[in-house]
Scaffold this motif. Sequence first.
Motif, PDB file in Angstrom:
ATOM      1  N   GLY A   1       0.831  -1.207   0.000  1.00 39.80           N
ATOM      2  CA  GLY A   1       0.000   0.000   0.000  1.00 39.80           C
ATOM      3  C   GLY A   1       0.862   1.252   0.000  1.00 39.80           C
ATOM      4  O   GLY A   1       0.633   2.181  -0.782  1.00 39.80           O
TER       5      GLY A   1
ATOM      6  N   ILE B   1       2.519   1.675  -3.387  1.00 39.92           N
ATOM      7  CA  ILE B   1       1.587   2.220  -4.386  1.00 39.92           C
ATOM      8  C   ILE B   1       1.380   3.708  -4.135  1.00 39.92           C
ATOM      9  O   ILE B   1       1.401   4.526  -5.059  1.00 39.92           O
ATOM     10  CB  ILE B   1       0.239   1.466  -4.340  1.00 39.92           C
ATOM     11  N   PHE B   2       1.227   4.048  -2.846  1.00 45.92           N
ATOM     12  CA  PHE B   2       1.074   5.462  -2.502  1.00 45.92           C
ATOM     13  C   PHE B   2       2.264   6.265  -3.021  1.00 45.92           C
ATOM     14  O   PHE B   2       2.106   7.301  -3.654  1.00 45.92           O
ATOM     15  CB  PHE B   2       0.943   5.618  -0.989  1.00 45.92           C
TER      16      PHE B   2
ATOM     17  N   LEU C   1       0.394   7.935  -6.007  1.00 49.64           N
ATOM     18  CA  LEU C   1      -0.480   8.951  -5.434  1.00 49.64           C
ATOM     19  C   LEU C   1       0.240  10.170  -4.878  1.00 49.64           C
ATOM     20  O   LEU C   1      -0.280  11.275  -4.886  1.00 49.64           O
ATOM     21  CB  LEU C   1      -1.291   8.342  -4.278  1.00 49.64           C
TER      22      LEU C   1
ATOM     23  N   GLY D   1      -9.004   4.516 -19.701  1.00 48.94           N
ATOM     24  CA  GLY D   1     -10.002   4.898 -18.706  1.00 48.94           C
ATOM     25  C   GLY D   1      -9.879   4.149 -17.394  1.00 48.94           C
ATOM     26  O   GLY D   1     -10.799   4.162 -16.585  1.00 48.94           O
ATOM     27  N   CYS D   2      -8.757   3.460 -17.171  1.00 52.67           N
ATOM     28  CA  CYS D   2      -8.587   2.746 -15.912  1.00 52.67           C
ATOM     29  C   CYS D   2      -8.436   3.732 -14.751  1.00 52.67           C
ATOM     30  O   CYS D   2      -7.885   4.819 -14.908  1.00 52.67           O
ATOM     31  CB  CYS D   2      -7.330   1.870 -15.956  1.00 52.67           C
ATOM     32  N   THR D   3      -8.917   3.319 -13.587  1.00 54.45           N
ATOM     33  CA  THR D   3      -8.680   4.117 -12.385  1.00 54.45           C
ATOM     34  C   THR D   3      -7.288   3.781 -11.854  1.00 54.45           C
ATOM     35  O   THR D   3      -6.670   2.801 -12.282  1.00 54.45           O
ATOM     36  CB  THR D   3      -9.715   3.795 -11.297  1.00 54.45           C
ATOM     37  N   THR D   4      -6.804   4.600 -10.916  1.00 53.14           N
ATOM     38  CA  THR D   4      -5.468   4.374 -10.354  1.00 53.14           C
ATOM     39  C   THR D   4      -5.356   2.965  -9.767  1.00 53.14           C
ATOM     40  O   THR D   4      -4.361   2.270  -9.944  1.00 53.14           O
ATOM     41  CB  THR D   4      -5.186   5.404  -9.237  1.00 53.14           C
ATOM     42  N   TRP D   5      -6.389   2.556  -9.060  1.00 54.12           N
ATOM     43  CA  TRP D   5      -6.379   1.229  -8.446  1.00 54.12           C
ATOM     44  C   TRP D   5      -6.307   0.146  -9.501  1.00 54.12           C
ATOM     45  O   TRP D   5      -5.577  -0.828  -9.365  1.00 54.12           O
ATOM     46  CB  TRP D   5      -7.632   1.060  -7.571  1.00 54.12           C
ATOM     47  N   GLU D   6      -7.061   0.327 -10.599  1.00 57.65           N
ATOM     48  CA  GLU D   6      -7.037  -0.687 -11.661  1.00 57.65           C
ATOM     49  C   GLU D   6      -5.673  -0.751 -12.322  1.00 57.65           C
ATOM     50  O   GLU D   6      -5.198  -1.834 -12.682  1.00 57.65           O
ATOM     51  CB  GLU D   6      -8.136  -0.393 -12.682  1.00 57.65           C
TER      52      GLU D   6
ATOM     53  N   ARG E   1     -16.704   1.275  -9.948  1.00 55.64           N
ATOM     54  CA  ARG E   1     -15.252   1.268 -10.151  1.00 55.64           C
ATOM     55  C   ARG E   1     -14.613   2.457  -9.453  1.00 55.64           C
ATOM     56  O   ARG E   1     -13.542   2.346  -8.847  1.00 55.64           O
ATOM     57  CB  ARG E   1     -14.931   1.316 -11.652  1.00 55.64           C
TER      58      ARG E   1
ATOM     59  N   ASN F   1     -11.961   2.388  -6.409  1.00 47.83           N
ATOM     60  CA  ASN F   1     -10.721   3.152  -6.476  1.00 47.83           C
ATOM     61  C   ASN F   1     -10.540   4.009  -5.231  1.00 47.83           C
ATOM     62  O   ASN F   1      -9.473   4.026  -4.613  1.00 47.83           O
ATOM     63  CB  ASN F   1     -10.739   4.040  -7.719  1.00 47.83           C
TER      64      ASN F   1
ATOM     65  N   MET G   1      -9.602   1.776  -2.205  1.00 48.82           N
ATOM     66  CA  MET G   1      -8.242   1.242  -2.222  1.00 48.82           C
ATOM     67  C   MET G   1      -7.218   2.352  -2.061  1.00 48.82           C
ATOM     68  O   MET G   1      -6.225   2.192  -1.353  1.00 48.82           O
ATOM     69  CB  MET G   1      -7.985   0.479  -3.533  1.00 48.82           C
ATOM     70  N   MET G   2      -7.464   3.491  -2.702  1.00 53.46           N
ATOM     71  CA  MET G   2      -6.491   4.580  -2.559  1.00 53.46           C
ATOM     72  C   MET G   2      -6.509   5.131  -1.132  1.00 53.46           C
ATOM     73  O   MET G   2      -5.478   5.500  -0.582  1.00 53.46           O
ATOM     74  CB  MET G   2      -6.785   5.699  -3.572  1.00 53.46           C
TER      75      MET G   2
ATOM     76  N   LEU H   1      -7.057   3.308   1.431  1.00 52.76           N
ATOM     77  CA  LEU H   1      -6.279   2.341   2.211  1.00 52.76           C
ATOM     78  C   LEU H   1      -4.780   2.568   2.025  1.00 52.76           C
ATOM     79  O   LEU H   1      -3.997   2.406   2.972  1.00 52.76           O
ATOM     80  CB  LEU H   1      -6.657   0.912   1.803  1.00 52.76           C
ATOM     81  N   CYS H   2      -4.370   2.939   0.808  1.00 51.82           N
ATOM     82  CA  CYS H   2      -2.947   3.225   0.588  1.00 51.82           C
ATOM     83  C   CYS H   2      -2.499   4.419   1.429  1.00 51.82           C
ATOM     84  O   CYS H   2      -1.421   4.396   2.045  1.00 51.82           O
ATOM     85  CB  CYS H   2      -2.673   3.500  -0.887  1.00 51.82           C
TER      86      CYS H   2
ATOM     87  N   ALA I   1      -2.245   3.202   4.929  1.00 51.60           N
ATOM     88  CA  ALA I   1      -1.050   2.382   5.145  1.00 51.60           C
ATOM     89  C   ALA I   1       0.161   3.272   5.377  1.00 51.60           C
ATOM     90  O   ALA I   1       0.981   3.024   6.273  1.00 51.60           O
ATOM     91  CB  ALA I   1      -0.820   1.475   3.943  1.00 51.60           C
ATOM     92  N   THR I   2       0.264   4.349   4.571  1.00 50.29           N
ATOM     93  CA  THR I   2       1.412   5.247   4.718  1.00 50.29           C
ATOM     94  C   THR I   2       1.392   5.938   6.074  1.00 50.29           C
ATOM     95  O   THR I   2       2.412   5.988   6.777  1.00 50.29           O
ATOM     96  CB  THR I   2       1.405   6.300   3.599  1.00 50.29           C
TER      97      THR I   2
END
Lengths: 304, 285
Positions: free
Chosen positions: A110, A113-114, A118, A196-201, B7, B11, B14-15, B17-18, B21-22
Amino acid sequence: MADVTLSNAEGKSLSAQQQRISAVGIFRLTDRVFHNVTFVAALFVLILLGAIILSLIVGAWPAIAKFGVGFLYGERWSVNKEIFGALSPIYGTLMTSFIAMLIAVPIGLGIAIFLTELCPAALRRPIGIAIELLAGIPSIIYGIWGFFTLTPFFGQTLLTAALILAIMVLPFVTAISRDVFSTVPAVLKEAAYGLGCTTWEVAKNVVVPYTRVGVVGGVMLGLGRALGETMAVTFVIGNSHTIAASLLSPATTISATIANEFQESDGIYRSALLELGLLLFVITFFVLAAARIMLMRIERKAGA
Amino acid sequence: MASYASRRAANRIMMGLCWAATLFGLAWLALILITLFWNGFAGINLDVFTHDTPGPNTEGGGLRNAIVGSLIMTALGVGIGTPIGILAGTYMAEYGRYSRLTFYIRFVNDILLSAPSIIIGLFIYAALITEGIEHRIVGYSAIAGALALAVIVIPVVVRTTEDMLLLVPNPLREAASALGLPRSHVVLKIAYKAARAGLITGVLLAVARAAGETAPLLFTVQSDQFFSLDLTKQMANLPVVINNFAGKGYANWQQLAWTGALIITLAVLTLSIAARVLSAQRTQK
């Protein structure tokens, strides 16, 4: 060559030609010496590994000869009767590390990924460094910290040890996942975003599959740390040679057993502890070797 | 395919949660540092640096012998390990860059780098100390502790040396060779100079690693409460003193353990931050 050096000592009467010859001679000599010295130093690394394995085997030999394979599955650890079975420390080692990884891996991924997807650019470096500093704190500090702040709440149990290990392993998993995540070519991610994917995808369907081998390598490297960690665990696990059904009961690990009992031991007892050490080294060796092989694969992929 | 709204919701979760986590990871760092400063600073005074560790049921006392012992053993360990590590790394990057041997050495070195440090302590014990046999080489002593630390230091230095020398651009070496410099001078005068900041970074990281190690010292130096400069005798050192003092019931022992922990942490963090600043400067150039 000796003549040249001699006349060199006489000094000024040398011709330019002779000086050049003597300089080349000295160059050739220092070249050869330096090359050989570095070569020996490099070989020393290999010798070191051999020496570690050999001296542990020699030290553990009395116990190996006496207990044989039974050492591995014997549950009894009785100092007075000189019966030593390593099952409970093996169980403790594997169990604490397993739970620690269960906690640390999702959190570490996590954070990675952050950090790669992000995080605002200005914060990326400071947060990355802070997490890495967590990795630099000596394990004795985690031990004393856990002993005074966690054990009053959780007691000296297997779970407390797993929790401390999770905190310790977290920076390793994070740092390596972040590094392998950043090897994903930007084009791949941009293409997915373009669809068109989201960041999570993108993270789930592009980044993680692309770097899977590297992530597993990083996890194994963290596991290698967790398996061998000594000081932090010794303080909080309660050091009891039992295999309890509950995670909330005292246990022991291989490294904690060695750290606690080595100084009071002698004879076959000490030899049994050395055999435990050998066992730990063999386990971590294979885990770390697997980790390295996986990380090498992702490096080759990134390089190609 | 799930709907756009779901979706987006996935997103968000999950973001979130990221982010969590940080924050969670940073919270532990903050928590550990705060506890450490809170408990450690209370005990920092002049006595810590001028008095030796107290025996049981003794008032006061300091950490002088342990601090000096740690400095001596760390310096000695790094002093022994660094030249070997740098030379080995030099061979891997300069002479045997593409050889099979270098590949194996790198593999083994990486394993030694992450090997449990308690194993290194057992190794030095089993190889040099082992009680009860006649040909024992050294007893429990500062020199044995320093050797254990050297074994910890070597893989760290090998790794950074190789990495840093590999970063030195080849045209530099080629230019030097074209001027007629022999290979050893190319390495010593050109490559080392170009990689200097990186090599120092490696040594700093090695010092940081060695300074905090406890497990390798447990069975190689038996810490005692006396001030000693004799390398062939037992010598007090900070990590083992912390280990021995923390779990005991005496209030002044626990306080000294916290203070010692603070001193080690500050030293280690300063070193690793210094190493990072140094390597950041190099990459900016």
